[in-house]
Design an enzyme around this catalytic site. Structure first.
Site, PDB file in Angstrom:
ATOM      1  N   GLY A 238       0.822  -1.198   0.000  1.00  0.00           N
ATOM      2  CA  GLY A 238       0.000   0.000   0.000  1.00  0.00           C
ATOM      3  C   GLY A 238       0.854   1.246   0.000  1.00  0.00           C
ATOM      4  CB  SER A 239      -0.028   4.757   0.661  1.00  0.00           C
ATOM      5  OG  SER A 239      -0.444   4.770   2.018  1.00  0.00           O
ATOM      6  CB  THR A 240       5.233   5.646   1.407  1.00  0.00           C
ATOM      7  OG1 THR A 240       5.788   4.971   0.264  1.00  0.00           O
ATOM      8  CG2 THR A 240       6.357   5.979   2.375  1.00  0.00           C
ATOM      9  N   GLY A 243       2.211   2.548   5.406  1.00  0.00           N
ATOM     10  CA  GLY A 243       3.290   1.621   5.745  1.00  0.00           C
ATOM     11  C   GLY A 243       4.150   2.124   6.890  1.00  0.00           C
ATOM     12  CD  GLU A 260       4.487  -4.435  -3.878  1.00  0.00           C
ATOM     13  OE1 GLU A 260       4.049  -3.823  -4.876  1.00  0.00           O
ATOM     14  OE2 GLU A 260       4.190  -5.608  -3.610  1.00  0.00           O
ATOM     15  CB  CYS A 294       3.741   0.620  -6.603  1.00  0.00           C
ATOM     16  SG  CYS A 294       3.809  -1.186  -6.517  1.00  0.00           S
TER      17      CYS A 294
END
Length: 494
Positions: A238-240, A243, A260, A294
């Site tokens: 998912g998104s940084t 994360g 990831e 991504c």
């Protein structure tokens, strides 16, 4: 399984009514209701984690051949139900039919097959013996050593909305192959496909508690799946930003992580490149999941001498990309996942124009459909922003939509590398050049977990993961088996 009132949760081998009722899963193409997804409570997530913890001991001690057979049988079930499940994936995600079939359900089958074989890969490796002299630690001896891969325990798998088959299969299958048990928390936008995966595993004979699936729109569902004391590892795509928050929680109790996260893939195009090949590669940003991927080459860094030609070719390529209903034959670009995400992508396009980028193609909202459905759906036109500079937010931030930005450079390799590496992200980048030696030289200098040289193709046995804020750890191929294992050493005196 699905009941008359909606999908049930899968906990401890049972299909359970959700405490929080149900919510509607919306088709991004026409805004119709695909089905009703369950809203789990925190207590139910904790119940799922407890069931996984109780199942871990027996499952981790099963013979690898037994685990392999279950994964193979699950692949058989998915293959048998391929058509209806691909149709569901298309409806949930808005992916065109070919993508839903080949890249979603098809890859899901392939990953179960791959890790059925992976369950049989050796988990022990002998190390060279070591001769020790007599001393404070005892008499002289020859010490043997064995490296053993052990399962981590209970793995929470939090999966992304862009691919509700390939992404969870890439987590669940290797985790199970290694002897772990799992709690799967699918993305709230398209969780129904993941419950079909659970059905396949249940029919294949997975023991109760080994696989659990809980879903919900509430933030507390994901939080419970991460902070449960029964969970030993979190695998997240998912998104940084999300994360980072998960990593903070994991750090408190030293849970293992596989992350990831976001990407802003640089596509470095030199003047000797095959521009048609480069355009085909860069063009996948528009056609794969409407840019919701991504690994997409969204940031083109092109040598000034071929800049105008590349922009012209990209613009011409875009003119032939059909935007429309993903169920209609010939559609290349479907909708993005939601109205909120459509608005976000459009706001980035407008921001780029305000920052000084030139809109070479796209920018408008497509009107799709006929009759009552005309104008419905969450469509974004494939968009090309050119004359960009590296300080623009549209160049620096992940847009996650069908938008490509183009940055020219005047110098040689050093400038191209500096521009490509000037990013918070480092998942996959790309190099196009007719000089193979230069392409590989530049590839080694890019701060990215993967580099495609004159291709956007991926070798599915090569390690996958990111540098910098694009993630932690590596998976795919045997690397996924390693990711879901702990390394133990056993030493003995000979």
């Amino acid at each position: 399984m699905s009941g008359e009132q909606g999908q049930r949760l899968y906990i401890g081998g049972e299909w359970v009514e959700p405490d929080g009722g149900h919510y509607e899963v919306v088709n991004p193409a026409d805004e119709s209701v695909v089905g009703l997804a369950p809203e789990a409570s925190r207590a139910q997530v904790e119940e799922a984690a407890r069931a996984a913890a109780e199942a871990f001991g027996p499952w981790s001690r099963t013979r690898p051949e037994e685990r392999a057979a279950i994964l193979d049988r699950a692949a058989d079930v998915i293959q048998r139900e391929f058509e209806p499940w691909a149709e569901l994936a298309r409806a949930e995600t808005g992916a065109p039919t070919g993508i839903a079939r080949g890249m979603q359900v098809g890859v899901g089958v392939a990953r179960f097959r791959r890790y059925a074989k992976g369950a049989l890969e050796p988990v022990e490796r002998g190390l060279p013996p070591q001769v020790t002299e007599a001393g404070p630690m005892g008499a002289a001896s020859v010490l043997g050593a064995l490296e053993v891969r052990q399962p981590v325990g209970v793995v929470t798998c939090i999966t992304s909305y862009n691919n509700p088959w390939a992404n969870p299969a890439g987590k669940v299958a290797p985790a199970l192959a290694m002897g772990n048990t799992v709690v799967v928390k699918p993305a709230p936008q398209d969780p129904l496909s993941v419950f079909r995966m659970a059905e396949a595993l249940a029919e294949a004979g997975i023991p109760p508690g080994v696989v659990n699936v809980v879903s919900g729109q509430a933030v507390e569902v994901g939080e419970a799946a991460v902070d449960s004391p029964h969970v030993d590892m979190v695998s997240f795509t998912g998104s940084t930003g999300v994360g980072q928050r998960i990593a903070e929680v994991c750090g408190r109790s030293m849970k293992r992580q596989l992350m990831e996260l976001g990407g802003k893939g640089a596509a470095v195009v030199f003047e000797d490149a095959d521009l048609d090949a480069a355009v085909m590669g860069i063009g996948t940003t528009f056609s794969f999941y409407s840019g919701q991927i991504c690994t997409a080459p969204t940031r083109v860094i092109v040598q000034r001498s071929v800049y105008a030609r590349l922009v012209e070719k990209l613009t011409g390529y875009l003119a032939f990309m059909k935007v429309g209903d993903p169920a209609v034959k010939g559609t290349v670009v479907g909708p993005v996942i939601s109205a909120a995400h459509r608005d976000r992508v459009e706001s980035y396009v407008e921001l780029g124009r305000k920052e000084g980028a030139r809109l070479a193609f796209g920018g408008e909202r497509p009107v799709v459909g006929e009759g009552d459905s005309r104008g419905k759906g969450f469509y974004v036109a494939p968009t090309l922003l050119v004359d960009c500079t590296n300080d623009m937010r549209v160049v620096r931030e992940e847009i996650f939509g069908p938008v490509v930005v183009v940055v020219p450079f005047d110098g040689g390799e050093d400038e191209a590398v500096a521009l490509a590496n000037d990013s918070d992200y480092g998942l996959i980048s790309y190099v196009w050049s007719g000089d193979a030696a230069r392409a590989f030289r530049v590839a080694r200098r890019l701060r990215a977990g993967g580099v495609g040289v004159n291709t956007i193709g991926r070798n599915m046995e090569a390690p996958f993961g990111g540098f910098k804020r694009s993630g932690v750890g590596r998976d795919v191929g045997s690397y996924a088996l390693h990711a879901y294992s702990e390394v133990q050493s056993i030493v003995w005196a000979g």
